[in-house]
Structure formats: structure tokens, C-alpha cells
Design a protein around this motif. Structure first.
Motif, PDB file in Angstrom:
ATOM      1  N   LEU A  35       0.822  -1.211   0.000  1.00 12.28           N
ATOM      2  CA  LEU A  35       0.000   0.000   0.000  1.00 12.28           C
ATOM      3  C   LEU A  35       0.856   1.261   0.000  1.00 12.28           C
ATOM      4  N   ASN A  36       2.131   1.132  -0.402  1.00  9.43           N
ATOM      5  CA  ASN A  36       3.010   2.298  -0.501  1.00  9.43           C
ATOM      6  C   ASN A  36       2.483   3.247  -1.559  1.00  9.43           C
ATOM      7  N   SER A  37       2.669   4.525  -1.333  1.00  7.86           N
ATOM      8  CA  SER A  37       2.260   5.488  -2.343  1.00  7.86           C
ATOM      9  C   SER A  37       3.267   5.536  -3.486  1.00  7.86           C
ATOM     10  N   GLY A  38       4.474   5.033  -3.253  1.00 12.92           N
ATOM     11  CA  GLY A  38       5.502   4.981  -4.292  1.00 12.92           C
ATOM     12  C   GLY A  38       5.455   3.663  -5.031  1.00 12.92           C
ATOM     13  N   PHE A  39       6.551   3.345  -5.678  1.00 10.66           N
ATOM     14  CA  PHE A  39       6.621   2.119  -6.459  1.00 10.66           C
ATOM     15  C   PHE A  39       7.666   1.173  -5.897  1.00 10.66           C
ATOM     16  N   ASN A  40       7.825   1.169  -4.589  1.00 10.03           N
ATOM     17  CA  ASN A  40       8.833   0.351  -3.931  1.00 10.03           C
ATOM     18  C   ASN A  40       8.206  -0.917  -3.368  1.00 10.03           C
ATOM     19  N   CYS A  41       7.552  -1.691  -4.214  1.00 14.80           N
ATOM     20  CA  CYS A  41       6.877  -2.915  -3.795  1.00 14.80           C
ATOM     21  C   CYS A  41       7.698  -4.122  -4.244  1.00 14.80           C
ATOM     22  N   PRO A  42       7.690  -5.209  -3.452  1.00 13.76           N
ATOM     23  CA  PRO A  42       8.412  -6.408  -3.884  1.00 13.76           C
ATOM     24  C   PRO A  42       7.742  -7.065  -5.084  1.00 13.76           C
ATOM     25  N   ASN A  43       8.553  -7.753  -5.884  1.00 13.71           N
ATOM     26  CA  ASN A  43       8.048  -8.537  -7.013  1.00 13.71           C
ATOM     27  C   ASN A  43       7.926  -9.989  -6.600  1.00 13.71           C
ATOM     28  N   TYR A  44       6.959 -10.671  -7.183  1.00 13.03           N
ATOM     29  CA  TYR A  44       6.731 -12.089  -6.926  1.00 13.03           C
ATOM     30  C   TYR A  44       6.834 -12.828  -8.257  1.00 13.03           C
ATOM     31  N   PRO A  45       7.995 -13.452  -8.548  1.00  9.15           N
ATOM     32  CA  PRO A  45       8.209 -14.086  -9.848  1.00  9.15           C
ATOM     33  C   PRO A  45       7.816 -15.562  -9.881  1.00  9.15           C
ATOM     34  N   SER A  46       7.589 -16.054 -11.093  1.00 10.26           N
ATOM     35  CA  SER A  46       7.428 -17.491 -11.297  1.00 10.26           C
ATOM     36  C   SER A  46       8.818 -18.128 -11.246  1.00 10.26           C
ATOM     37  N   GLU A  47       8.853 -19.442 -11.064  1.00 13.43           N
ATOM     38  CA  GLU A  47      10.135 -20.148 -11.006  1.00 13.43           C
ATOM     39  C   GLU A  47      10.629 -20.567 -12.386  1.00 13.43           C
ATOM     40  N   GLY A  48       9.853 -20.303 -13.402  1.00 14.61           N
ATOM     41  CA  GLY A  48      10.226 -20.629 -14.775  1.00 14.61           C
ATOM     42  C   GLY A  48       9.379 -19.811 -15.722  1.00 14.61           C
ATOM     43  N   PRO A  49       9.546 -20.032 -17.030  1.00 15.02           N
ATOM     44  CA  PRO A  49       8.744 -19.277 -17.997  1.00 15.02           C
ATOM     45  C   PRO A  49       7.250 -19.479 -17.745  1.00 15.02           C
ATOM     46  N   ALA A  50       6.515 -18.379 -17.711  1.00 13.85           N
ATOM     47  CA  ALA A  50       5.069 -18.432 -17.468  1.00 13.85           C
ATOM     48  C   ALA A  50       4.360 -17.414 -18.350  1.00 13.85           C
ATOM     49  N   MET A  51       3.167 -17.770 -18.763  1.00 14.51           N
ATOM     50  CA  MET A  51       2.357 -16.864 -19.567  1.00 14.51           C
ATOM     51  C   MET A  51       1.095 -16.425 -18.826  1.00 14.51           C
ATOM     52  N   TYR A  52       0.632 -17.258 -17.898  1.00 16.48           N
ATOM     53  CA  TYR A  52      -0.622 -16.995 -17.204  1.00 16.48           C
ATOM     54  C   TYR A  52      -0.419 -17.051 -15.696  1.00 16.48           C
ATOM     55  N   VAL A  53      -1.286 -16.327 -14.985  1.00 17.50           N
ATOM     56  CA  VAL A  53      -1.308 -16.426 -13.522  1.00 17.50           C
ATOM     57  C   VAL A  53      -2.765 -16.454 -13.066  1.00 17.50           C
ATOM     58  N   LEU A  54      -3.042 -17.322 -12.120  1.00 22.57           N
ATOM     59  CA  LEU A  54      -4.344 -17.376 -11.459  1.00 22.57           C
ATOM     60  C   LEU A  54      -4.123 -16.858 -10.047  1.00 22.57           C
ATOM     61  N   GLU A  55      -4.848 -15.815  -9.673  1.00 21.39           N
ATOM     62  CA  GLU A  55      -4.719 -15.230  -8.337  1.00 21.39           C
ATOM     63  C   GLU A  55      -5.945 -15.587  -7.520  1.00 21.39           C
ATOM     64  N   VAL A  56      -5.711 -16.140  -6.342  1.00 17.21           N
ATOM     65  CA  VAL A  56      -6.794 -16.488  -5.427  1.00 17.21           C
ATOM     66  C   VAL A  56      -6.456 -15.965  -4.040  1.00 17.21           C
ATOM     67  N   LYS A  57      -7.475 -15.756  -3.236  1.00 23.51           N
ATOM     68  CA  LYS A  57      -7.255 -15.305  -1.870  1.00 23.51           C
ATOM     69  C   LYS A  57      -6.320 -16.281  -1.162  1.00 23.51           C
ATOM     70  N   ALA A  58      -5.308 -15.762  -0.485  1.00 22.83           N
ATOM     71  CA  ALA A  58      -4.302 -16.601   0.171  1.00 22.83           C
ATOM     72  C   ALA A  58      -4.951 -17.587   1.127  1.00 22.83           C
ATOM     73  N   GLY A  59      -4.512 -18.850   1.032  1.00 23.33           N
ATOM     74  CA  GLY A  59      -4.982 -19.881   1.939  1.00 23.33           C
ATOM     75  C   GLY A  59      -6.249 -20.580   1.529  1.00 23.33           C
ATOM     76  N   VAL A  60      -6.905 -20.122   0.463  1.00 23.89           N
ATOM     77  CA  VAL A  60      -8.163 -20.739   0.039  1.00 23.89           C
ATOM     78  C   VAL A  60      -7.933 -22.154  -0.472  1.00 23.89           C
ATOM     79  N   LEU A  61      -6.859 -22.342  -1.236  1.00 19.32           N
ATOM     80  CA  LEU A  61      -6.562 -23.654  -1.794  1.00 19.32           C
ATOM     81  C   LEU A  61      -5.691 -24.451  -0.836  1.00 19.32           C
ATOM     82  N   LYS A  62      -5.989 -25.724  -0.704  1.00 24.10           N
ATOM     83  CA  LYS A  62      -5.231 -26.589   0.201  1.00 24.10           C
ATOM     84  C   LYS A  62      -3.871 -26.925  -0.395  1.00 24.10           C
ATOM     85  N   GLU A  63      -2.918 -27.250   0.456  1.00 25.34           N
ATOM     86  CA  GLU A  63      -1.555 -27.576   0.048  1.00 25.34           C
ATOM     87  C   GLU A  63      -1.532 -28.685  -1.008  1.00 25.34           C
ATOM     88  N   GLU A  64      -2.415 -29.666  -0.892  1.00 24.45           N
ATOM     89  CA  GLU A  64      -2.443 -30.779  -1.839  1.00 24.45           C
ATOM     90  C   GLU A  64      -2.725 -30.302  -3.262  1.00 24.45           C
TER      91      GLU A  64
END
Length: 75
Positions: A35-64
Motif C-alpha cells: 500500500l506504498n504510495s511509491g513504487f517500492n513494492c516487492p516482485n513475486y516471480p514465477s520459477e520458470g517461464p510463465a504466460m498466465y497467472v491465477l490469483e486467489v485469496k491466500a490460503g483458500v486452496l489446500k496444500e495438496e
């Protein structure tokens, strides 16, 4: 790798990355809002080449869920 940041996002997310063939690449769990007013936010990268991302509320999906061979289809 594909990378996202959480600027102006107000809840923690899990980011699930998929490649160009729609196969699972990696996951970033419990990414923190930036929620910084600047642009000093961390990046969250994939571990390899990726084209798509699905974002879900943290913890909704089980570890399995992340240990399976995942893919998706667009209809």
C-alpha cells in the motif's frame, strides 16, 4: 519468469503460474499487499517461464492442490 507486484492490492493472494501450454509452473503463496504510495513494492516471480497467472485469496486452496499436475483450459 513472469513477475507481479501487489501495489494497491488490499488482501494477501496466492499466485499460481502456468506456462504457454497451460501447465503448472510454480506458486507464490501468501503474497503481501503493498500500500506504498511509491513504487517500492516487492516482485513475486514465477520459477520458470510463465504466460498466465491465477490469483486467489491466500490460503483458500489446500496444500495438496499445489502438489498435483495442474493445467487449465480456456473455453
Amino acid at each position: 519468469p513472469r513477475s507481479f507486484w501487489m501495489k494497491d492490492t488490499y488482501l494477501n493472494l496466492d499466485m499460481i503460474f502456468f506456462d504457454k501450454d497451460k501447465n503448472f509452473v510454480s506458486v507464490q503463496k501468501n503474497t503481501q499487499p503493498c500500500l506504498n504510495s511509491g513504487f517500492n513494492c516487492p516482485n513475486y516471480p514465477s520459477e520458470g517461464p510463465a504466460m498466465y497467472v491465477l490469483e486467489v485469496k491466500a490460503g483458500v486452496l489446500k496444500e495438496e492442490f499445489y502438489s498435483r499436475q495442474l493445467s487449465f483450459d480456456i473455453k
